[in-house]
Design a protein around this motif. Structure first.
Motif, mmCIF file in Angstrom:
data_model
loop_
_atom_site.group_PDB
_atom_site.id
_atom_site.type_symbol
_atom_site.label_atom_id
_atom_site.label_comp_id
_atom_site.label_asym_id
_atom_site.label_seq_id
_atom_site.Cartn_x
_atom_site.Cartn_y
_atom_site.Cartn_z
ATOM 1 N N SER A 90 0.943 -1.209 0.143
ATOM 2 C CA SER A 90 0.153 0.046 -0.017
ATOM 3 C C SER A 90 0.897 1.313 -0.046
ATOM 4 C CB SER A 90 -1.114 0.249 1.082
ATOM 5 O OG SER A 90 -1.774 1.115 1.255
ATOM 6 N N CYS A 91 0.868 2.062 -0.975
ATOM 7 C CA CYS A 91 1.962 3.070 -1.270
ATOM 8 C C CYS A 91 0.963 4.423 -1.744
ATOM 9 C CB CYS A 91 2.772 2.701 -2.422
ATOM 10 S SG CYS A 91 4.144 1.771 -1.917
ATOM 11 N N GLY A 92 1.337 5.662 -0.833
ATOM 12 C CA GLY A 92 0.990 6.997 -1.383
ATOM 13 C C GLY A 92 1.996 7.242 -2.597
ATOM 14 N N ALA A 93 1.725 8.787 -2.843
ATOM 15 C CA ALA A 93 2.618 8.995 -3.905
ATOM 16 C C ALA A 93 4.026 9.088 -3.676
ATOM 17 C CB ALA A 93 2.389 10.473 -4.047
ATOM 18 N N GLN A 94 4.439 9.209 -2.462
ATOM 19 C CA GLN A 94 5.723 9.276 -2.181
ATOM 20 C C GLN A 94 6.380 7.657 -2.114
ATOM 21 O OE1 GLN A 94 8.039 12.102 -1.788
ATOM 22 N NE2 GLN A 94 9.463 10.235 -2.186
ATOM 23 N N GLY A 95 5.838 6.667 -1.457
ATOM 24 C CA GLY A 95 6.071 5.496 -1.776
ATOM 25 C C GLY A 95 6.273 4.809 -3.175
ATOM 26 N N GLN A 96 5.276 5.472 -3.912
ATOM 27 C CA GLN A 96 5.253 4.850 -5.339
ATOM 28 C C GLN A 96 6.816 5.567 -6.033
ATOM 29 O OE1 GLN A 96 1.834 6.280 -7.398
ATOM 30 N NE2 GLN A 96 0.145 5.279 -5.957
ATOM 31 N N GLU A 97 7.184 6.336 -5.665
ATOM 32 C CA GLU A 97 8.363 6.953 -6.219
ATOM 33 C C GLU A 97 9.434 6.124 -5.850
ATOM 34 O OE1 GLU A 97 10.582 9.279 -8.703
ATOM 35 O OE2 GLU A 97 8.542 9.149 -8.710
ATOM 36 N N TYR A 98 9.589 6.112 -4.359
ATOM 37 C CA TYR A 98 10.634 5.111 -4.081
ATOM 38 C C TYR A 98 10.472 3.651 -4.642
ATOM 39 C CZ TYR A 98 11.119 8.312 -0.073
ATOM 40 O OH TYR A 98 11.574 9.497 0.497
ATOM 41 N N PHE A 99 9.335 3.125 -4.777
ATOM 42 C CA PHE A 99 9.173 2.062 -5.305
ATOM 43 C C PHE A 99 9.824 1.942 -7.019
ATOM 44 C CE2 PHE A 99 6.986 -1.629 -7.876
ATOM 45 C CZ PHE A 99 7.172 -2.616 -6.931
ATOM 46 N N ARG A 100 9.328 3.028 -7.507
ATOM 47 C CA ARG A 100 9.872 3.047 -8.927
ATOM 48 C C ARG A 100 11.507 3.125 -9.010
ATOM 49 N NH1 ARG A 100 11.561 6.502 -12.655
ATOM 50 N NH2 ARG A 100 12.038 8.228 -11.247
ATOM 51 N N LEU A 101 11.981 3.892 -7.855
ATOM 52 C CA LEU A 101 13.401 3.881 -8.124
ATOM 53 C C LEU A 101 13.980 2.500 -7.851
ATOM 54 C CD1 LEU A 101 13.948 7.043 -5.941
ATOM 55 C CD2 LEU A 101 14.484 6.802 -8.462
ATOM 56 N N LEU A 102 13.470 1.476 -7.018
ATOM 57 C CA LEU A 102 13.992 0.415 -6.722
ATOM 58 C C LEU A 102 13.646 -0.611 -8.244
ATOM 59 C CD1 LEU A 102 12.538 -0.331 -3.207
ATOM 60 C CD2 LEU A 102 14.719 -0.167 -3.845
ATOM 61 N N GLU A 103 12.569 -0.201 -8.788
ATOM 62 C CA GLU A 103 12.418 -1.182 -9.796
ATOM 63 C C GLU A 103 13.505 -0.779 -11.088
ATOM 64 O OE1 GLU A 103 7.790 -2.324 -10.562
ATOM 65 O OE2 GLU A 103 8.375 -0.170 -10.780
ATOM 66 N N LEU A 104 13.907 0.549 -11.032
ATOM 67 C CA LEU A 104 15.045 0.889 -12.264
ATOM 68 C C LEU A 104 16.397 0.036 -11.924
ATOM 69 C CD1 LEU A 104 14.425 4.843 -12.191
ATOM 70 C CD2 LEU A 104 13.785 3.263 -13.629
ATOM 71 N N ARG A 105 16.573 -0.539 -10.772
ATOM 72 C CA ARG A 105 17.726 -1.451 -10.537
ATOM 73 C C ARG A 105 17.587 -2.739 -11.612
ATOM 74 N NH1 ARG A 105 18.434 -1.951 -4.128
ATOM 75 N NH2 ARG A 105 18.386 0.336 -3.726
ATOM 76 N N GLY A 106 16.588 -2.983 -11.969
ATOM 77 C CA GLY A 106 16.376 -4.113 -13.060
ATOM 78 C C GLY A 106 15.909 -5.313 -12.125
ATOM 79 N N PRO A 107 15.142 -6.309 -13.028
ATOM 80 C CA PRO A 107 14.615 -7.714 -12.187
ATOM 81 C C PRO A 107 15.478 -8.525 -11.764
ATOM 82 C CG PRO A 107 14.438 -7.661 -14.758
ATOM 83 C CD PRO A 107 15.028 -6.114 -14.357
ATOM 84 N N GLU A 108 16.825 -8.338 -12.013
ATOM 85 C CA GLU A 108 17.819 -9.278 -11.484
ATOM 86 C C GLU A 108 18.085 -8.576 -9.932
ATOM 87 O OE1 GLU A 108 18.254 -8.140 -14.334
ATOM 88 O OE2 GLU A 108 17.858 -9.693 -15.813
#
Length: 779
Positions: free
Chosen positions: A566-584
Motif C-alpha cells: 500500500s503506497c502513497g505518492a511518495q512510496g510509489q516514487e521510491y518503489f519506481r527507483l527500486l524497479e529501475l535497478r532491474g529485475p535481477e
C-alpha cells in the motif's frame, strides 16, 4: 460395484485410526472423560478461579510425546467453546509455532489474539467476538449508570458507559499506574463505527483502523484523529510503542471478559520448540501479564526435559518460570481399560458409514470393538500395566489394515460369518503382529512427513485467523527454513542467514534477512517483509531500501496477499527507483495465504520432530521417533524448499554474479515529481528510464535547491555540534521559498540524499539513525 467391494471400500474410507494425534485445538471429539480427567478438571478449575478471584495464574502441562498433551488442549478448547457462538464458557486463544524475533514475540502474540477476536475480518466487524465483548461491557456500563436506550445505541450513551467501565477498572488496578483507559477510548471508536456499519451501512474504516492499531500494526498518522489519538507528524506511521502498551490491550480484554463472566485462557503449545532467546522474552512478558491480570489463565505445554534444559542454561528467569508453572500438571500413561474406551469412542464413527449393513449391528452389539475385536485387544495388552494413548491407536491402525486384508482374501460373506460365529475358534485369539510397512525406510519417512505437512497446511488454511500476516513471523519462518537448507547443503546456495536488527537493537531494520550465498563470487540477497496497510510505513521501508549505500546485490520485497503493498505518492516514487535497478537486482513478491501457510507447515513438522512428536509406525505396534534431520531430508526429497515461491528464489544461486554492481546508486537520483490527477489523487505513471546523470532534473529550479540544501547543511553544522537531517529539512523549509512547494517527505528525501553524497565526499559525517541521518561536521 458388488457388496464385497462395497463393505471393503467403506471400511477403508471410514478408518478412524489413520491419525494418531490431534493437530487442531478445535478438532476431534473422541473424548473419554476418564482419560486425563484430573488434569482437565484442574485446568477448568484454574480458569474459573481466575475469573472468580480476579487474578492471573499459570499452569504447565508436561508429558512424553504421544501421551495426550495436544488432545487435552483440544478438549479444553471444546469446553471453552461451549455450544458455539454466544454460549462460550471462556475466551480461548491457542498459539502454536510462533517464529517472530525474540523482541517481537509479545507483539505477534497480541496480533494472533486480536486476529481471533475479529476472526481475521477486515469488514462486517459487528459480527465478531470483539464486537460482542465490547457490547457486553457497554450494556454493563449502561445498567450501572441507570441509562435505558434502544438499539442502535446513541454515541453519547455508549461513550458514558465505556468510560464508566474504564474508570472502574482504573480504580481496581490503581497500583498499575496509568491503566487501560486509553484502550477503551480506541474500543469506543471501534464500537461506534461497527454499529454505524451494522445499522446504517456507514463508514466502517475507523473500526478497521482500531483493530489494526490494537493488534500492534502501524497506521498512518493522518488517521489518528479517527481514533482519538494524538496526531503523529505528517508522513509518519503510528503504532503501539512498547510492551507496556501491548500489555494494556491484553488487560483490557481480560477486564471486559470479567464483565461478561468469562475467563480468558492463553494456551502456548510446544513451547519447547522455541529458541532460548524467544522463550526468555516470552516468559518474561507472560510473567508481567499474569501479575497484573484480573482474569487470566496461561497454559504452556511441552516436554519437561527440554524445559528443564532452558532453566539450567539460564534461558528462563527463575522468578518468571515459577509464576508460569505455579500449577504443574503431569500426564501419565493410561490403564488398558481406558485405552479400550478410547478405541470404542473412535469406532462410534462407523455408525454412519455402516448404517445399512445389517450384520454389522448384531456383531457390534456383541463386540463393541468390531472390526478390531475385543479378544484381539485383550491379547495385545496382556501383561501391560499402562500404555501411551498413541500406542493404542497405532495398534488399532495395524489391526484395521490386517482386517481389510482378510476381507479382501475371504470376501464379505465369509469374513462376516467368522465374526458371527460363537466361538470363533478358527480365528486366533492373539493375532500375529502386523507386517512392517513395505518399502525403504526413507519412503516411509517421506509418507509420514507428507501426511503431517498436509495436516498442518489444511489446519492453517481452514483457520487463517490463527496465522495473521506479520512481517516478523514471516521472516522468522523463512530464517529457520533457510537454516535447514543450509544444513542440508548442496544443491542449496545459502552459506549464512542472519537478521540484521539483532546487531542494532531499537532501530528499524532496512532488511529483515540477509542471505549470503555460496558461489564462485560470493554474493548476498536481502529480504524485506511488509505486512501493513499503512502507506507511511510502506514508504518509510521503501525509503530505507532506496537510501542504503551498502545495498546487497539482490533485494526482494515480500508481501502477503491479505496485506498487499500500500503506497502513497511518495512510496510509489521510491518503489519506481527500486524497479529501475532491474529485475535481477530487485523483485517484488506477493505470497498467497497458502504460500505463508506452507512455510508454517514445513517448520511445524520440523518442530514436531525436534520435540520427539513425529513417530514412524514400524508395524506390530512398534514405532520410533523421526529425527529433525530426517524430517528435513524428507522435505528436501519432496522438493518443498525449491517449489516454494520465496524459498526457491533464496536457495538458488543468484542470476547476477560478480559481486556488487559497479554503477548502481538510486540514492543519488533525486526524486521526480509525482503527477496529480484532477481529483487530487496521485497518478501512477509508467516507469521511465533512469536519468543519464545524477544532476539531471526535469525541474529548472531543482539544481539550485539541491545546491542551497548543501550550503544550508554546512552552515547549520558550523553553528552546532550535530543535527538530524529531517530537522534541518524542516528548518530549511521555513526559511527558503522554493522549498515551500515540496512535500515534507520529498524534502526529507532531498536532505538525506544530499547528506549521503556529502558523506561520501568527505565533507560531513552522516550516521544512519532510524529513518534519517545524524549529521556531524568533519573536524
Amino acid at each position: 460395484m458388488d457388496e464385497h467391494h462395497h463393505l471393503k471400500d467403506r471400511l477403508r474410507e471410514a478408518n478412524p485410526f489413520l491419525v494418531n494425534r490431534v493437530s487442531d485445538p478445535q478438532g476431534g471429539s473422541d473424548d473419554v472423560a476418564s482419560i486425563h480427567e484430573r488434569p482437565f478438571r484442574e485446568l477448568v478449575r484454574l480458569a474459573e478461579q481466575a475469573l472468580e478471584a480476579r487474578m492471573g495464574t499459570g499452569a504447565v502441562v508436561w508429558g512424553e510425546a504421544g501421551i495426550g498433551k495436544s488432545h487435552l488442549m483440544a478438549r479444553l478448547a471444546r469446553w471453552a467453546g461451549g455450544g458455539g457462538p454466544g454460549s462460550e464458557r471462556a475466551h480461548f486463544f491457542f498459539l502454536h509455532n510462533i517464529q517472530a524475533a525474540p523482541e517481537r514475540m509479545p507483539r505477534f502474540a497480541l496480533k494472533c489474539i486480536v486476529s481471533r477476536l475479529v476472526e481475521s475480518r477486515t469488514r462486517q466487524l459487528w459480527g465478531t467476538p470483539l464486537y460482542w465483548l465490547v457490547t457486553h461491557a457497554v450494556r454493563r456500563g449502561l445498567r450501572e449508570l441507570g441509562i435505558v436506550v434502544e438499539a442502535p445505541l446513541p454515541v453519547e450513551a455508549v461513550a458514558r458507559a465505556l468510560r464508566h467501565v474504564a474508570q472502574r477498572a482504573a480504580r481496581e488496578n490503581a497500583d498499575r499506574g496509568p491503566g487501560t483507559s486509553w484502550v477503551y477510548e480506541i474500543l469506543l471508536r471501534f464500537f461506534v463505527a461497527a454499529n454505524v456499519a451494522r445499522y446504517q451501512e456507514g463508514d466502517e474504516r475507523p473500526a478497521t483502523l482500531a483493530v489494526r492499531y490494537l493488534a500492534g500494526d502501524a497506521i498512518d498518522g493522518e488517521a489518528s484523529p479517527a481514533l482519538g489519538l494524538p496526531g503523529a507528524p505528517p508522513g509518519e506511521p503510528l503504532a503501539l510503542l512498547d510492551e507496556q502498551a501491548i500489555e494494556d490491550v491484553l488487560l483490557a480484554i481480560t477486564e471486559m471478559a470479567v464483565l461478561r463472566g468469562r475467563p480468558v485462557i492463553l494456551c502456548f503449545d510446544q513451547v519447547d520448540n522455541l529458541s532460548g532467546e524467544q522463550i526468555r522474552t516470552l516468559t518474561r512478558f507472560l510473567h508481567t501479564l499474569i501479575d497484573h491480570a484480573r482474569n487470566l489463565l496461561v497454559v504452556t505445554s511441552g516436554l519437561q526435559t527440554r524445559m528443564a534444559d532452558f532453566e539450567r542454561d539460564g534461558a528462563i528467569v527463575a522468578s518468571a518460570w515459577d509464576r508460569l508453572i505455579e500449577y504443574r500438571l503431569v500426564l501419565n500413561r493410561v490403564a488398558p481399560g481406558l485405552a479400550r474406551e478410547m478405541l470404542r469412542a473412535r469406532l462410534r464413527s462407523l455408525d454412519g458409514p455402516l448404517a445399512d449393513v445389517e450384520p454389522v449391528f448384531s456383531i457390534r452389539r456383541r463386540d463393541p470393538l468390531f472390526p478390531l475385536g475385543d479378544a484381539w485387544f485383550e491379547s495385545r495388552v496382556d501383561g501391560l500395566v499402562e500404555i501411551r494413548p498413541r500406542d493404542a491407536i497405532n495398534w488399532a491402525r495395524d489391526r484395521w489394515r490386517e482386517q481389510l486384508r482378510r476381507l479382501e482374501d475371504l470376501g464379505e460373506e465369509a469374513w462376516l460369518k467368522r465374526w458371527e460365529a460363537e466361538p470363533r475358534a478358527d480365528e486366533p485369539q492373539a493375532a500375529a503382529p502386523a507386517e512392517p510397512p513395505a518399502g525403504p525406510i526413507e519412503a516411509q519417512i517421506d509418507a509420514l512427513v507428507a501426511d503431517r505437512y498436509e495436516e498442518y497446511l489444511e489446519r492453517r488454511l481452514n483457520d487463517p485467523a490463527g496465522l495473521p500476516p506479520d512481517a516478523d513471523n514471516l521472516s522468522g519462518l523463512v530464517e529457520a527454513l533457510l537454516g535447514h537448507c543450509q544444513a542440508v547443503g548442496a544443491p542449496y546456495s545459502p552459506a549464512a542467514v542472519r537478521r540484521p536488527w539483532a546487531e542494532r537493537p531499537g532501530r528499524q531494520p532496512i532488511y529483515h534477512l540477509l542471505v549470503r550465498h555460496k558461489s564462485a563470487c560470493p554474493s548476498q540477497t536481502a529480504v524485506t517483509f511488509l505486512a501493513t496497510d499503512s502507506k507511511n510505513s510502506s514508504a518509510a521501508a521503501l525509503r530505507r531500501m532506496v537510501q542504503d549505500e551498502d545495498s546487497p546485490l539482490r533485494v526482494i520485497l515480500v508481501c502477503e496477499e491479505r496485506t498487499p503493498l500500500s503506497c502513497g505518492a511518495q512510496g510509489q516514487e521510491y518503489f519506481r527507483l527500486l524497479e529501475l535497478r532491474g529485475p535481477e537486482r530487485f523483485a517484488h513478491l506477493v505470497l498467497s495465504t497458502r504460500d505463508y501457510a506452507a512455510l508454517d507447515a514445513m517448520q511445524a513438522v520440523l518442530g514436531d520432530a525436534r520435540a520427539g512428536d513425529l513417530e514412524l509406525d514400524l508395524g506390530g505396534g512398534r514405532s520410533r521417533p523421526v529425527t529433525e534431520e530426517e524430517a528435513m531430508a524428507a522435505h528436501d526429497r519432496a522438493d518443498r524448499y525449491r517449489q516454494h515461491p520465496l524459498l526457491g528464489r533464496l536457495i538458488a544461486v543468484p542470476a547476477v554474479e560478480g559481486g556488487e554492481p559497479a554503477a548502481r546508486p538510486p540514492i543519488e537520483a533525486p526524486p521526480e515529481p509525482v503527477e496529480v490527477t484532477a481529483s487530487g489523487e496521485p497518478a501512477i505513471a509508467e516507469p521511465r528510464a533512469a536519468p543519464a546523470h545524477r544532476n539531471q532534473n526535469p525541474h529548472p529550479h531543482d539544481a539550485a535547491i539541491d545546491l542551497d540544501i548543501r550550503r544550508f547543511i554546512m552552515a547549520q553544522l558550523a553553528l552546532s555540534m550535530g543535527a538530524q537531517s529531517h530537522a534541518l529539512a524542516d528548518r530549511f523549509a521555513e526559511t527558503n521559498g522554493p522549498a515551500a512547494n515540496l512535500e515534507r517527505t520529498q524534502l526529507w528525501t532531498r536532505f538525506d540524499t544530499a547528506a549521503a553524497a556529502m558523506h561520501r565526499e568527505g565533507l560531513i559525517q552522516a550516521t544512519p539513525a532510524d529513518d534519517q541521518f545524524f549529521l556531524l561536521r568533519k573536524p
